[in-house]
Design a protein around this motif. Structure first.
Motif, PDB file in Angstrom:
ATOM      1  N   GLN A 129       0.840  -1.195   0.000  1.00 15.47           N
ATOM      2  CA  GLN A 129       0.000   0.000   0.000  1.00 15.47           C
ATOM      3  C   GLN A 129       0.882   1.255   0.000  1.00 15.47           C
ATOM      4  N   ALA A 130       0.283   2.363  -0.355  1.00 16.96           N
ATOM      5  CA  ALA A 130       1.025   3.626  -0.358  1.00 16.96           C
ATOM      6  C   ALA A 130       1.400   4.008   1.074  1.00 16.96           C
ATOM      7  N   PRO A 131       2.509   4.716   1.256  1.00 14.61           N
ATOM      8  CA  PRO A 131       2.926   5.122   2.611  1.00 14.61           C
ATOM      9  C   PRO A 131       1.841   5.950   3.292  1.00 14.61           C
ATOM     10  N   HIS A 132       1.699   5.707   4.593  1.00 12.15           N
ATOM     11  CA  HIS A 132       0.714   6.422   5.393  1.00 12.15           C
ATOM     12  C   HIS A 132       1.480   7.232   6.444  1.00 12.15           C
ATOM     13  N   THR A 133       1.207   8.518   6.488  1.00 13.05           N
ATOM     14  CA  THR A 133       1.945   9.384   7.418  1.00 13.05           C
ATOM     15  C   THR A 133       1.005   9.918   8.497  1.00 13.05           C
ATOM     16  N   ARG A 137      -6.273  -3.359   5.828  1.00 16.26           N
ATOM     17  CA  ARG A 137      -5.844  -1.958   5.886  1.00 16.26           C
ATOM     18  C   ARG A 137      -5.086  -1.680   7.184  1.00 16.26           C
ATOM     19  N   LEU A 138      -4.384  -0.564   7.125  1.00 13.07           N
ATOM     20  CA  LEU A 138      -3.630  -0.103   8.291  1.00 13.07           C
ATOM     21  C   LEU A 138      -4.584   0.513   9.307  1.00 13.07           C
ATOM     22  N   ASP A 139      -4.296   0.331  10.562  1.00 10.77           N
ATOM     23  CA  ASP A 139      -5.134   0.898  11.618  1.00 10.77           C
ATOM     24  C   ASP A 139      -4.239   1.754  12.516  1.00 10.77           C
ATOM     25  N   THR A 140      -4.406   3.061  12.458  1.00 11.15           N
ATOM     26  CA  THR A 140      -3.617   3.944  13.329  1.00 11.15           C
ATOM     27  C   THR A 140      -4.566   4.835  14.114  1.00 11.15           C
ATOM     28  N   VAL A 172      -0.644   7.987  23.147  1.00 13.01           N
ATOM     29  CA  VAL A 172       0.129   6.905  22.521  1.00 13.01           C
ATOM     30  C   VAL A 172      -0.435   6.648  21.127  1.00 13.01           C
ATOM     31  N   LEU A 173       0.440   6.647  20.137  1.00 11.67           N
ATOM     32  CA  LEU A 173       0.021   6.320  18.772  1.00 11.67           C
ATOM     33  C   LEU A 173       0.037   4.796  18.599  1.00 11.67           C
ATOM     34  N   HIS A 174      -1.126   4.229  18.301  1.00 15.80           N
ATOM     35  CA  HIS A 174      -1.234   2.791  18.085  1.00 15.80           C
ATOM     36  C   HIS A 174      -1.162   2.505  16.589  1.00 15.80           C
ATOM     37  N   ILE A 175      -0.310   1.590  16.219  1.00 16.06           N
ATOM     38  CA  ILE A 175      -0.184   1.194  14.811  1.00 16.06           C
ATOM     39  C   ILE A 175      -0.439  -0.311  14.713  1.00 16.06           C
ATOM     40  N   GLY A 176      -1.384  -0.676  13.864  1.00 13.95           N
ATOM     41  CA  GLY A 176      -1.684  -2.091  13.675  1.00 13.95           C
ATOM     42  C   GLY A 176      -2.441  -2.276  12.382  1.00 13.95           C
ATOM     43  N   THR A 177      -3.140  -3.372  12.270  1.00 11.51           N
ATOM     44  CA  THR A 177      -3.946  -3.642  11.084  1.00 11.51           C
ATOM     45  C   THR A 177      -5.324  -4.128  11.540  1.00 11.51           C
TER      46      THR A 177
END
Lengths: 460, 60
Positions: A53-57, A109-112, A118-123
């Motif tokens: 997937q395209a980068p997610h910022t 998909r990405l799940d942020t 706290v920044l949570h990063i997952g799927t």
């Protein structure tokens, strides 16, 4: 006929058992092969299709911690630009059909989200996963250098670099951590781990995997089962281990190992070393402080220890070389070989040989069913007391060294062949006398053995 | 080994060998077929023993 009948019956039933087992494995082990993929040693195996997937910022204000959670797939965290987190998700779908794989990947998909700072990063794996399709989510993450990171990855390679602090739990694939500015806590299962350059304390729990750690400035605490640890340039090291091997080079603080079935080999310990283990060997070299060792059924080897030595083992040998402090060695069913004991000490052994080459200060040696051979190239500087049984006692001293000697053999002979010896009593089993005007007391006693005292080098 | 056991043993070897070979050739799923049919060897054997017992009774 009965035997043939029973044999044929067992053949058919055994064949049926094998077929049933093979069927159960194929059909019910997760993944199996019926969908074109299988789960093997914690990872997917089979035809697959990657989709990136395209980068997610995501904006990441200074001081915001990051928590990453992933279940299948690699996670790589590296330093990126300030004030933002950049994430690339690559989904690998295990599915023979490319069209079906693409359709499935479109739902991943990405799940942020940010919660409580706290920044949570997952799927969204939990939403889309289903039994007939295996998939991995690989995360490439860039964070501002020095970010505090929590990372959970179950089945995939994990690599982390340039973070502020680290709390990592991972399994089944290799873990690599480099350059942590603060403390690091790692819990790893079924995977090998490598760590380098940790500025704070390091806490490691490793199960069924090997570990390599280097350049840790804070205290290191290691809990290791079924693995091998190679540590270099650590501060103090405390290890709790079972069925493991610990090799440490340059330990800046004290070393403490509480082990079961653990081999320990440490070189360059700045401070004291305490090792308790069993059924494996212990070797310590260049220890500036005291060395305390308790081993069960394993050998002990100590080379260049600055402080005192306490060593206990059984069913194996103790070897000492160049020990600065007094020694206290107790061995059951094993021997002792020692040289260069700067402050003497106490040595006990049984059912093997005691061999001491060079010591200063008072020395006490006790053997049981043990041959004893002591040799000194220097005049005695302290009391020498030696007892043994059921074997011989031999003492070699430099010619003319002043001493007062008493040697008694029960059921054996005594021969004292020192030049200048004036005896007060001399029989076949007892000799008492002095060399010169007297010096340190030498008390020798053998039961069912012979005592021979001679000049160093005379019998070579 | 009686004639019945020899017959069952022979059929067992021939059947397993054939199915396995066909499975290796990709003609059929050998494990699937064997898993479904292996108890038939017991049925065949039991039937043959039953028939043989009946014949012995008649011949007496």
């Amino acid at each position: 006929v009965r035997a043939a009948r029973a044999g044929l019956f067992l053949l058919i039933m055994g064949f049926g058992g094998v077929v049933e087992t093979a069927w159960q494995v194929r059909e019910h082990v997760p993944g199996g092969t019926r969908f074109g993929w299988r789960m093997f040693r914690g990872r997917y195996d089979g035809p697959s299709h990657p989709f990136e997937q395209a980068p997610h910022t995501v904006p990441l204000p200074a001081g915001t911690a990051v928590r990453v959670e992933n279940e299948f797939g690699a996670v790589r965290v590296a330093a990126g630009q300030a004030a933002e987190a950049r994430v690339v998700l690559r989904t690998v779908v295990y599915e023979p059909s490319a069209e079906k794989a693409r359709a499935f990947a479109s739902h991943v998909r990405l799940d942020t989200r940010t919660e409580n700072g706290v920044l949570h990063i997952g799927t969204n794996r939990r939403e889309v996963e289903r039994g007939d399709t295996g998939f991995e989510t690989h995360l490439e993450i860039q964070l501002p250098a020095g970010t505090a990171l929590q990372l959970r990855n179950e089945h995939g390679e994990t690599s982390v670099a340039d973070v502020g602090s680290l709390d990592l739990e991972a399994g089944f694939e290799a873990v690599d951590v480099q350059r942590v500015q603060g403390d690091a806590r790692l819990q790893v299962r079924h995977a090998d781990t490598s760590i380098g350059d940790v500025s704070g304390a390091l806490q490691l729990t490793v199960r069924h995997g090997d570990l390599a750690a280097a350049r840790v400035k804070g205290a290191t605490r290691l809990d290791l089962e079924h693995g091998r640890a190679e540590l270099e340039d650590t501060a103090s090291l405390h290890a709790s281990t079972r069925h493991a091997t610990v090799r440490a080079v340059r330990v800046g603080g004290g070393l403490e190992v509480q082990g079961e079935h653990t081999e320990v080999d440490a070189t360059g310990v700045q401070g004291p070393a305490t090792v308790r283990t069993s059924f494996q060997n212990v070797a310590l070299t260049d220890v500036t402080g005291d060395a305390i060792l308790e081993n069960q059924n394993g050998g002990v080897k100590l080379l260049r220890v600055g402080g005192r030595v306490e060593a206990t083992t059984r069913h194996d040998d103790v070897e000492l070389d160049t020990i600065g402090g007094p020694v206290k060695v107790t061995v059951q069913n094993g021997g002792v070989a020692a040289r260069g004991l700067a402050q003497g000490g106490e040595i006990q052994a049984s059912h093997d040989a005691i061999d001491v080459d060079g010591w200063s200060g008072a020395l006490s040696v006790a053997g049981e069913n043990t041959s004893v051979h002591l040799e000194s190239g220097q005049p005695l500087s302290g009391r020498l007391e030696v007892r043994t049984s059921h074997d011989d006692l031999k003492l070699d001293l430099p010619a003319g060294a002043p001493l007062e000697i008493s040697a008694r053999a029960e059921h054996g002979d005594v021969r004292v062949e020192l030049p200048g010896l004036s005896t007060t009593t001399s029989t076949s089993d007892f000799v008492a006398g002095r060399v010169g005007s007297g010096g340190p007391a030498v008390s020798l006693q053998a039961t069912n053995g012979t005592i021979v005292v001679s000049t160093t080098g005379a019998t070579r | 080994m009686s004639a019945t056991e020899r017959l069952v043993f022979g059929l067992f070897l021939v059947t397993v060998g054939l199915v396995w070979t066909l499975g290796n050739l990709g003609v059929l799923d050998a494990l699937h077929l064997l898993r479904r049919t292996w108890p038939l060897f017991l049925v065949l054997w039991g039937t043959l023993e039953f028939v043989r017992g009946k014949r012995q009774e008649v011949s007496r």
